[in-house]
Design a protein around this motif. Structure first.
Motif, mmCIF file in Angstrom:
data_model
loop_
_atom_site.group_PDB
_atom_site.id
_atom_site.type_symbol
_atom_site.label_atom_id
_atom_site.label_comp_id
_atom_site.label_asym_id
_atom_site.label_seq_id
_atom_site.Cartn_x
_atom_site.Cartn_y
_atom_site.Cartn_z
ATOM 1 N N ILE A 29 -7.859 3.397 -12.214
ATOM 2 C CA ILE A 29 -7.691 3.597 -11.044
ATOM 3 C C ILE A 29 -7.429 4.742 -10.363
ATOM 4 O O ILE A 29 -7.367 4.989 -8.644
ATOM 5 N N ARG A 30 -6.951 5.534 -11.061
ATOM 6 C CA ARG A 30 -7.012 6.953 -10.448
ATOM 7 C C ARG A 30 -8.358 7.213 -9.433
ATOM 8 O O ARG A 30 -8.738 8.484 -8.633
ATOM 9 N N LYS A 31 -9.537 6.754 -10.363
ATOM 10 C CA LYS A 31 -10.642 7.329 -9.637
ATOM 11 C C LYS A 31 -11.295 6.529 -8.222
ATOM 12 O O LYS A 31 -11.530 6.965 -7.397
ATOM 13 N N ASP A 44 -1.346 3.500 -1.508
ATOM 14 C CA ASP A 44 -1.412 3.187 -3.274
ATOM 15 C C ASP A 44 -0.961 4.857 -3.953
ATOM 16 O O ASP A 44 -1.294 5.128 -3.738
ATOM 17 N N PRO A 45 0.478 4.740 -4.844
ATOM 18 C CA PRO A 45 0.234 6.619 -5.204
ATOM 19 C C PRO A 45 -1.344 6.478 -6.270
ATOM 20 O O PRO A 45 -1.800 6.056 -6.920
ATOM 21 N N ILE A 46 -1.195 7.759 -5.836
ATOM 22 C CA ILE A 46 -2.757 7.766 -6.882
ATOM 23 C C ILE A 46 -1.905 8.680 -8.130
ATOM 24 O O ILE A 46 -1.784 10.265 -8.507
ATOM 25 N N PRO A 47 -2.641 8.382 -9.759
ATOM 26 C CA PRO A 47 -1.943 9.019 -10.689
ATOM 27 C C PRO A 47 -2.566 10.375 -10.915
ATOM 28 O O PRO A 47 -3.743 10.739 -9.997
ATOM 29 N N ASN A 48 -2.180 11.375 -11.607
ATOM 30 C CA ASN A 48 -2.611 12.183 -11.708
ATOM 31 C C ASN A 48 -3.553 12.443 -12.786
ATOM 32 O O ASN A 48 -4.057 11.561 -13.248
ATOM 33 N N ALA A 49 -4.349 13.498 -13.317
ATOM 34 C CA ALA A 49 -5.026 13.538 -14.453
ATOM 35 C C ALA A 49 -4.675 13.686 -15.542
ATOM 36 O O ALA A 49 -5.917 13.059 -16.841
ATOM 37 N N HIS A 50 -3.667 13.445 -15.961
ATOM 38 C CA HIS A 50 -2.690 13.453 -17.116
ATOM 39 C C HIS A 50 -2.621 11.235 -17.171
ATOM 40 O O HIS A 50 -2.288 10.904 -18.583
ATOM 41 N N GLY A 51 -3.065 10.588 -16.218
ATOM 42 C CA GLY A 51 -3.019 9.063 -16.027
ATOM 43 C C GLY A 51 -1.312 8.851 -15.346
ATOM 44 O O GLY A 51 -0.304 8.473 -16.322
#
Length: 219
Positions: free
Chosen positions: A74-76, A128-135
């Motif tokens: 989802i982040r990508k 939509d919120p973007i997760p950070n590198a830690h999910g």
């Protein structure tokens, strides 16, 4: 992991985010355009890999390992949407379609580089919120559907929760965009319709639209 696996865990996460009872294999099958039997087989295989919990006739629940995979995809996806929107000013429908393809070919290194280039955005162009590198999602969601907004108040559009081309074309035509201000003139509760004002234009929307548009109060 395969594209099919990544799409499966992402579908479970997204469905669960909107409706906790919508993650049975049959519902995931509809989301992905596959048969219920194929979805059940996939669920069993992914349960063996500790990506989800499977029990016959029950909702599918991601394990922590599965949740991390879903959040990474989802982040990508959302970073690609933000990148394509910024660089090429593509429509919301088109950036979603392209991101669906690109998300599976993107390394963590490239995702981190895109995030850095974009200034580590918290939200994609849909809101939509973007997760950070830690999910992790580090923002607090206080938005609610436009159908629940009070008449006479002014709101900010915070999210457009659809992937339908006609929906996005309508929103673009009537300036219903993430971050834009709108005023709710009247709620027709019996007919499930909402009258609102956007840039001095009056629009009447039915519930099919107002449940897909999320807003925040300006107060």
């Amino acid at each position: 992991m395969s594209t099919a696996t990544e799409n499966f865990v992402k579908a479970i996460y997204n469905n669960n985010s909107h409706d906790a009872h919508n993650t049975k294999p049959g519902n995931i099958a509809k989301k992905l355009g596959i048969s219920s039997a194929a979805a059940t087989d996939m669920a069993k295989k992914l349960a063996a890999k500790d990506l989800l919990n499977y029990q016959k006739y029950q909702e599918l629940q991601l394990t922590e390992k599965g949740r991390k995979m879903a959040m990474n995809i989802i982040r990508k996806h959302r970073l690609w949407e933000a990148f394509l929107f910024k660089m090429f000013d593509m429509s919301l429908h088109d950036i979603h379609k392209e991101a669906e393809l690109l998300e599976h070919q993107t390394s963590d290194l490239l995702a981190n580089k895109m995030s850095e280039y974009l200034g580590h955005p918290k939200f994609d162009p849909h809101g939509d919120p973007i997760p950070n590198a830690h999910g992790e999602i580090t923002t607090t969601d206080t938005s609610f559907p436009l159908s629940q907004a009070a008449a006479g108040n002014t709101y900010i559009i915070s999210r457009l929760t659809s992937d339908d081309k006609e929906f996005f074309e309508f929103c673009a035509q009537h300036k219903l965009k993430y971050g834009h201000e709108i005023k709710v003139s009247k709620q027709f509760k019996n007919n499930k319709m909402t009258e609102l004002s956007v840039h001095n234009n009056t629009i009447l929307l039915n519930e099919d639209f107002t449940t897909l548009i999320y807003v925040n109060s300006t107060k």
